[in-house]
Structure formats: structure tokens, C-alpha cells
Design an enzyme around this catalytic site. Structure first.
Site, mmCIF file in Angstrom:
data_model
loop_
_atom_site.group_PDB
_atom_site.id
_atom_site.type_symbol
_atom_site.label_atom_id
_atom_site.label_comp_id
_atom_site.label_asym_id
_atom_site.label_seq_id
_atom_site.Cartn_x
_atom_site.Cartn_y
_atom_site.Cartn_z
ATOM 1 N N GLY A 174 0.879 -1.210 0.014
ATOM 2 C CA GLY A 174 -0.040 0.024 0.040
ATOM 3 C C GLY A 174 0.846 1.370 0.034
ATOM 4 O O GLY A 174 1.771 1.199 -0.787
ATOM 5 N N GLU A 175 0.399 2.160 0.812
ATOM 6 C CA GLU A 175 1.276 3.270 0.879
ATOM 7 C C GLU A 175 1.506 3.978 2.365
ATOM 8 O O GLU A 175 0.942 3.872 3.158
ATOM 9 C CB GLU A 175 0.742 4.723 0.153
ATOM 10 C CG GLU A 175 1.107 5.823 -0.001
ATOM 11 C CD GLU A 175 2.741 5.674 -0.473
ATOM 12 O OE1 GLU A 175 2.797 5.149 -1.668
ATOM 13 O OE2 GLU A 175 3.681 6.137 0.169
ATOM 14 N N CYS A 216 5.911 -5.489 0.716
ATOM 15 C CA CYS A 216 6.263 -4.392 0.285
ATOM 16 C C CYS A 216 6.158 -3.175 1.164
ATOM 17 O O CYS A 216 6.982 -2.929 2.045
ATOM 18 C CB CYS A 216 5.515 -4.168 -1.096
ATOM 19 S SG CYS A 216 6.007 -2.606 -2.248
ATOM 20 N N ARG A 243 12.810 3.374 0.447
ATOM 21 C CA ARG A 243 11.510 3.554 -0.308
ATOM 22 C C ARG A 243 11.635 3.814 -1.640
ATOM 23 O O ARG A 243 12.655 4.695 -1.914
ATOM 24 C CB ARG A 243 10.771 4.532 0.483
ATOM 25 C CG ARG A 243 10.143 4.056 1.806
ATOM 26 C CD ARG A 243 9.148 5.006 2.551
ATOM 27 N NE ARG A 243 7.963 5.116 1.438
ATOM 28 C CZ ARG A 243 7.555 6.333 1.445
ATOM 29 N NH1 ARG A 243 7.744 7.283 2.221
ATOM 30 N NH2 ARG A 243 6.653 6.592 0.508
ATOM 31 N N ILE A 274 6.327 -3.188 -6.984
ATOM 32 C CA ILE A 274 5.470 -2.033 -7.498
ATOM 33 C C ILE A 274 5.940 -0.902 -6.440
ATOM 34 O O ILE A 274 5.664 -1.025 -5.182
ATOM 35 C CB ILE A 274 4.092 -2.362 -7.072
ATOM 36 C CG1 ILE A 274 3.601 -3.701 -8.177
ATOM 37 C CG2 ILE A 274 3.105 -1.149 -7.561
ATOM 38 C CD1 ILE A 274 2.070 -4.039 -7.862
ATOM 39 N N ARG A 275 6.574 0.063 -7.278
ATOM 40 C CA ARG A 275 7.061 1.070 -6.405
ATOM 41 C C ARG A 275 7.595 0.539 -5.047
ATOM 42 O O ARG A 275 7.467 0.955 -4.079
ATOM 43 C CB ARG A 275 6.196 2.133 -6.043
ATOM 44 C CG ARG A 275 6.071 3.044 -7.358
ATOM 45 C CD ARG A 275 5.400 4.454 -6.908
ATOM 46 N NE ARG A 275 4.494 4.480 -5.818
ATOM 47 C CZ ARG A 275 4.480 5.235 -4.867
ATOM 48 N NH1 ARG A 275 5.314 6.185 -4.782
ATOM 49 N NH2 ARG A 275 3.263 5.118 -3.990
ATOM 50 N N HIS A 320 5.165 -8.564 -4.116
ATOM 51 C CA HIS A 320 4.077 -8.851 -4.007
ATOM 52 C C HIS A 320 3.662 -10.153 -4.426
ATOM 53 O O HIS A 320 3.028 -10.498 -5.578
ATOM 54 C CB HIS A 320 2.916 -7.870 -4.794
ATOM 55 C CG HIS A 320 2.941 -6.384 -4.236
ATOM 56 N ND1 HIS A 320 2.107 -6.055 -3.316
ATOM 57 C CD2 HIS A 320 3.885 -5.397 -4.617
ATOM 58 C CE1 HIS A 320 2.231 -4.690 -2.978
ATOM 59 N NE2 HIS A 320 3.612 -4.259 -3.915
ATOM 60 N N GLU A 344 1.003 -11.913 -3.530
ATOM 61 C CA GLU A 344 -0.357 -12.124 -3.516
ATOM 62 C C GLU A 344 -0.874 -11.797 -4.895
ATOM 63 O O GLU A 344 -1.950 -11.982 -5.266
ATOM 64 C CB GLU A 344 -1.105 -11.328 -2.443
ATOM 65 C CG GLU A 344 -1.174 -9.673 -2.777
ATOM 66 C CD GLU A 344 0.285 -9.075 -2.685
ATOM 67 O OE1 GLU A 344 1.351 -9.699 -2.101
ATOM 68 O OE2 GLU A 344 0.090 -7.608 -2.758
#
Ligand code: GLN
Length: 200
Positions: free
Chosen positions: A49-50, A84, A111, A139-140, A175, A177
Site C-alpha cells: 500500500g502506501e 512491500c 523507499r 510495485i514502487r 507482492h 499475492e
């Protein structure tokens, strides 16, 4: 037999994908939003997420929830797996930032280390003990740039660690999942079973 119940922190991030993965390997998923819900789970996943959003929540609504997660991980050896953003939350330090984390695992992360969202990528990586490569989706993603002595490195690239374990804690910068490959969640299942047996 009663299934092992694995909470998924559901403040933000890809909760449904983890839930599906857990069901596929015969574990019971439980989205976690409230502190009371932590008492009935055997383990916890902190999804991607973030982390800055979680940080904001940590200042307000979710402070007690996050404190209790930390306490359960430390005092009750609750297994916790961070993917992540979750790996950032587990880290003791975040390079170049005073961002708050749970500070549970002796790793330092950097990050957004591969660039912006469009620099997201998939790579086949080698995982310790696995004969076949793993299709990892980044992802990022952060990089785990260093790890303490107690941390077992399960996968690494040239300049970074992709997957690491420290006792009851597991972190991946990718990730799992989002793939059909259940091996990483199965590894976590193995950790949970091992810890439950030790607890007796
Ligand atoms: N870039 C996010 C962060 O630093 C993590 C991205 C993710 O979890 N996919 O918080």
C-alpha cells in the site's frame, strides 16, 4: 481441524488478494480493522500500500491498533509478514526519513528505490531452498539495503535483499499475492506452524 486464522491489516492496500491466497492454502483469512480483532488471530499480514498513509493513520485512528500489533509480535511472538509497504512497516529504519514504523525487524529499507510507479516490474528471483525461480512483482518497491546478524536472508539481488526472516517476522519487497504462485504464503504458513508448535 480448526484452521489457522491469519489476519490481514485492512487499513489500506491489497487485502482481498492476500485473503484469496490464504484460502487457497487452507488458512482462514481475517481482515483486521479494529484492535479487538487482533485477539482472535494466529498471525498477521501487513499488505502493500502506501506507508505514508499508514503513517498518517498511525498518528490518529490506528495508533492503538499498531501498538498492539507490535506488542503481540514482541511479547507473544505473533508471526507477522509484511509485503512491500508491509516490509517498510516492519523495518527498524527507513533510509533518509524519520517515517514512523513498527520497528520490529533489524533491517534498513530505502523507499521507492526502483523509481516511480511506471518503473514497476516483474523478475524471476531465486529463493533459498526453492529449486525453481519465483516470479516476483515489484510495485514502487523498497529495497532492503542492510540487515542485522539475526536476520536470515532468503533472497537477494546484486545490491538489495528481496526476502528476509527474523524469528517470527517475514518481509518481502515484492507482492506474492498478485501471482498464482503460493510458495511464499506457504513459507509463511510453515513459519506459523513452527511457532505455534513451539508455543505448545
Ligand atoms: N511505495 C510504497 C511506500 O513506500 C510501497 C508500495 C507498495 O507497497 N507496493 O510506502
Amino acid at each position: 481441524m480448526v484452521k489457522i486464522k491469519v489476519g490481514i491489516l485492512a487499513l489500506q492496500g491489497d487485502v482481498a488478494e492476500h485473503a484469496k491466497m490464504l484460502s487457497n492454502i487452507d488458512l482462514e483469512p481475517a481482515p483486521i480493522k479494529y484492535i479487538e480483532e487482533l485477539e482472535s488471530i494466529d498471525a498477521l499480514i501487513i499488505p502493500g500500500g502506501e506507508s505514508t498513509t499508514i503513517n498518517r493513520l498511525a498518528d490518529y485512528a490506528a495508533a492503538a491498533l499498531l501498538d498492539r500489533i507490535k506488542e503481540k509480535a514482541l511479547k507473544e511472538r505473533m508471526p507477522v509478514y509484511g509485503t512491500c509497504m508491509g516490509s517498510i512497516m516492519l523495518a527498524k529504519s527507513v533510509e533518509g526519513s524519520n517515517q514512523k514504523t513498527l520497528s520490529l525487524m533489524d533491517i534498513t529499507v530505502s523507499r521507492n528505490a526502483y523509481g516511480p510507479q511506471k518503473a514497476s516490474f516483474e523478475a524471476d528471483i531465486a529463493i533459498k531452498g526453492e529449486p525453481l525461480p519465483y516470479p516476483a512483482i515489484f510495485i514502487r518497491a523498497p529495497r532492503i539495503v542492510s540487515a542485522g546478524e539475526d536476520v536470515e536472508i532468503l533472497s537477494r539481488g546484486e545490491n538489495e535483499i528481496f526476502m528476509a526472516r527474523q524469528k517470527n517476522l517475514l518481509a518481502t519487497t515484492f507482492h506474492p499475492e498478485l501471482t498464482e504462485d503460493t510458495r511464499i504464503h506457504e513459507f509463511f504458513k510453515g513459519m506459523i506452524e513452527e511457532i505455534l508448535v513451539k508455543k505448545g
